[in-house]
Design an enzyme around this catalytic site. Structure first.
Site, PDB file in Angstrom:
ATOM      1  CG  HIS A 164      -1.755  -1.051   1.514  1.00 12.20           C
ATOM      2  ND1 HIS A 164      -1.369  -2.203   2.139  1.00 12.20           N
ATOM      3  CD2 HIS A 164      -3.072  -1.201   1.239  1.00 12.20           C
ATOM      4  CE1 HIS A 164      -2.394  -3.016   2.229  1.00 12.20           C
ATOM      5  NE2 HIS A 164      -3.444  -2.441   1.688  1.00 12.20           N
ATOM      6  CG  HIS A 210     -11.576 -11.300   2.024  1.00  6.89           C
ATOM      7  ND1 HIS A 210     -11.159 -10.202   1.336  1.00  6.89           N
ATOM      8  CD2 HIS A 210     -10.843 -11.318   3.172  1.00  6.89           C
ATOM      9  CE1 HIS A 210     -10.197  -9.592   2.019  1.00  6.89           C
ATOM     10  NE2 HIS A 210      -9.985 -10.253   3.135  1.00  6.89           N
ATOM     11  CG  MET A 229      -1.030  -5.808  -6.512  1.00  8.32           C
ATOM     12  SD  MET A 229      -1.077  -5.283  -4.778  1.00  8.32           S
ATOM     13  CE  MET A 229      -1.649  -6.769  -3.972  1.00  8.32           C
ATOM     14  CE  LYS A 245     -12.138  -8.932   5.839  1.00 10.53           C
ATOM     15  NZ  LYS A 245     -11.046  -8.298   6.608  1.00 10.53           N
ATOM     16  CD  GLU A 273      -7.672 -12.033   1.973  1.00 12.01           C
ATOM     17  OE1 GLU A 273      -7.171 -11.002   1.488  1.00 12.01           O
ATOM     18  OE2 GLU A 273      -7.812 -12.223   3.194  1.00 12.01           O
ATOM     19  CD  GLU A 279      -8.377  -8.177  -1.210  1.00 15.68           C
ATOM     20  OE1 GLU A 279      -7.431  -7.526  -1.712  1.00 15.68           O
ATOM     21  OE2 GLU A 279      -8.290  -8.772  -0.125  1.00 15.68           O
TER      22      GLU A 279
HETATM   23  C1  GLT Z   1      -5.799  -5.711   4.310  1.00 20.53           C
HETATM   24  C2  GLT Z   1      -6.881  -6.629   3.845  1.00 20.53           C
HETATM   25  C3  GLT Z   1      -6.483  -7.368   2.650  1.00 20.53           C
HETATM   26  C4  GLT Z   1      -6.272  -6.529   1.428  1.00 20.53           C
HETATM   27  C5  GLT Z   1      -5.157  -5.596   1.558  1.00 20.53           C
HETATM   28  C6  GLT Z   1      -5.122  -4.697   0.347  1.00 20.53           C
HETATM   29  S1  GLT Z   1      -5.117  -4.752   3.040  1.00 20.53           S
HETATM   30  O1  GLT Z   1      -4.764  -6.446   4.879  1.00 20.53           O
HETATM   31  O2  GLT Z   1      -7.210  -7.548   4.891  1.00 20.53           O
HETATM   32  O3  GLT Z   1      -7.362  -8.405   2.355  1.00 20.53           O
HETATM   33  O4  GLT Z   1      -5.926  -7.382   0.371  1.00 20.53           O
HETATM   34  O5  GLT Z   1      -5.683  -3.458   0.584  1.00 20.53           O
HETATM   35 MN    MN Z   2      -6.432  -9.428   0.645  1.00 20.37          MN
HETATM   36 MN    MN Z   3      -7.789 -10.476   6.441  1.00 18.88          MN
HETATM   37 MN    MN Z   4      -7.892  -9.999   3.837  1.00 19.77          MN
END
Ligand code: GLT
Ligand code: MN
Ligand code: MN
Ligand code: MN
Length: 383
Positions: A53, A219, A87, A182, A216, A180
């Site tokens: 980041h 997530h 990245m 979550k 992820e 991404e």
């Molecule tokens: C944070 C989050 C991750 C993201 C990162 C990118 S930051 O740690 O839990 O899943 O990928 O912003």
């Molecule tokens: Mn992540």
């Molecule tokens: Mn996490």
């Molecule tokens: Mn994460």
């Protein structure tokens, strides 16, 4: 044989191996490592890439002079150790200004600041060679839905991503954006809770070809979903631009465990999928070591992520080459002929006239118990 090599494309974020073990109930347990020290650690364990980041590398209040010095030293460390930057991303969640969102905030000044911060993070990433830009909207969500209509938030995010795509084109950065998802944490509910939600959103953008996803493990698992299925959908849509590997037990807080440590069987199907289809992007471990560890333990953690991946990759090869498994698959495929072909008046009427023996179709055992047991025996190391 399980030694990581550059062609495996294993990467870690500065925030992962640099994680100091703070949690909501306790303070940091490990000292700060500078970005340069983290690069050294990653080289020592055999990683290929490092991600960051903006503020993992350059503090939010750094002067332009400090920024330039930090970037110079970091670039030098990467060159010295043969580590690449595949990245980059932007921190739109830590600073209190983002307490009610960044791109989706009700305050137009916060939305503008978030966009400015992201453009600068893109400049920083491009300067260090990043070609993928991840956007994780950790604060884009709610505790109470009284604050805004969620469809308004969607429109605001669309405006922001459209702007950023144009900025990337205008600057000639050649970025691919990876969104991404979550479901929750740190917000009670985060907008776009799943990879599938982002896949639908991407098609509504001005430049859908520039935007994909960064699924992820943790997530999708937090949402109780099958991660590999989400990855497969992204892959099939040509949208798997990046991946965050870690592990997570469902129904818990956000754990970010070492890859494969919570559900090795799910990790196996995932690795097998990525290797079978020939996914060529980074294998990024977005995870961190247990809070019990010192930096030797952090190295154990990082080595463990990569080693488990390579072990599972070998198990996938073994699975693909196993004669009994192949015989079972051939048997399954026997009943897998063409179902109906392309529509025409003729194929439709032929299908309408066809007779089916439902009882016979339903009576044959599919041998998935045997197939799964053979899989387990490969995983458990007796086959
Ligand atoms: C944070 C989050 C991750 C993201 C990162 C990118 S930051 O740690 O839990 O899943 O990928 O912003
Ligand atoms: Mn992540
Ligand atoms: Mn996490
Ligand atoms: Mn994460």
């Amino acid at each position: 044989k399980y030694t990581p090599r550059p062609e495996h494309r294993f990467s870690f974020g500065l925030w992962t191996v640099g994680n100091r073990g703070r949690d909501p109930f306790g303070a940091e347990v490990r000292p700060t490592l500078s970005p340069v020290e983290i690069v050294r650690l990653l080289a020592e364990v055999g990683a290929w890439g490092v991600n960051f980041h903006d503020n993992d590398l350059v503090p939010i209040d750094a002067t332009p002079q400090e920024r330039d010095r930090i970037v110079r030293e970091f670039r030098q460390a990467c060159e010295d150790h043969g580590i690449v930057v595949p990245m980059a991303t932007v921190n739109l969640f830590f600073d209190p200004v983002f307490r009610d969102g960044a791109f989706t905030s009700n305050d137009a000044r916060v939305r503008a600041y978030a966009l400015q911060k992201t453009m600068r993070a893109m400049d920083l990433g491009a300067e260090l060679g990043a070609k993928i830009f991840v956007l994780w909207g950790g604060r884009e969500g709610t505790e109470t839905d009284g604050c805004r209509r969620p469809d308004e938030a969607i429109k605001r995010l669309r405006d922001a991503v459209n702007f950023l795509c144009e900025y990337s084109l205008d600057q000639g950065y050649d970025y691919k954006f990876a969104l991404e998802a979550k479901p929750n944490e740190p917000r009670a509910d985060i907008y776009f809770p799943t990879t599938g939600a982002y896949l639908a959103f991407i098609e509504t953008l001005d430049h859908p070809e520039m935007v994909g996803v960064n699924p992820e493990v943790a997530h999708e698992t937090m949402a109780g979903l099958n991660f590999m299925h989400a990855v497969a959908q992204a892959w099939e849509a040509g949208k798997l631009f990046h991946i965050d590997l870690n592990d997570q037990l469902p129904g818990r807080y956000d754990q970010d465990f070492r890859f494969g440590s919570a559900n090795p069987k799910a990790a196996f199907w995932l690795v097998k999928f990525l290797e079978d289809v020939g996914y060529a992007g980074p294998r990024h471990f977005d995870a961190h070591a247990y809070r019990t560890e010192d930096y030797e333990g952090v190295k154990d953690f990082a080595r463990g992520c990569m080693r488990t991946y390579l072990i599972l990759k070998e198990k996938a090869e073994r699975w693909n080459a196993d004669p009994e498994i192949q015989a079972l698959l051939a048997e399954i495929k026997e009943t897998d002929g063409e179902a109906f072909g392309k529509f025409s008046k003729e194929t439709a009427s032929a299908l309408l006239a066809r007779q089916f023996d439902r009882a016979a179709l339903a009576s044959k055992g599919l041998k998935y118990e045997r197939l799964d047991q053979l899989t387990m025996e490969i995983l458990l190391g007796v086959r």
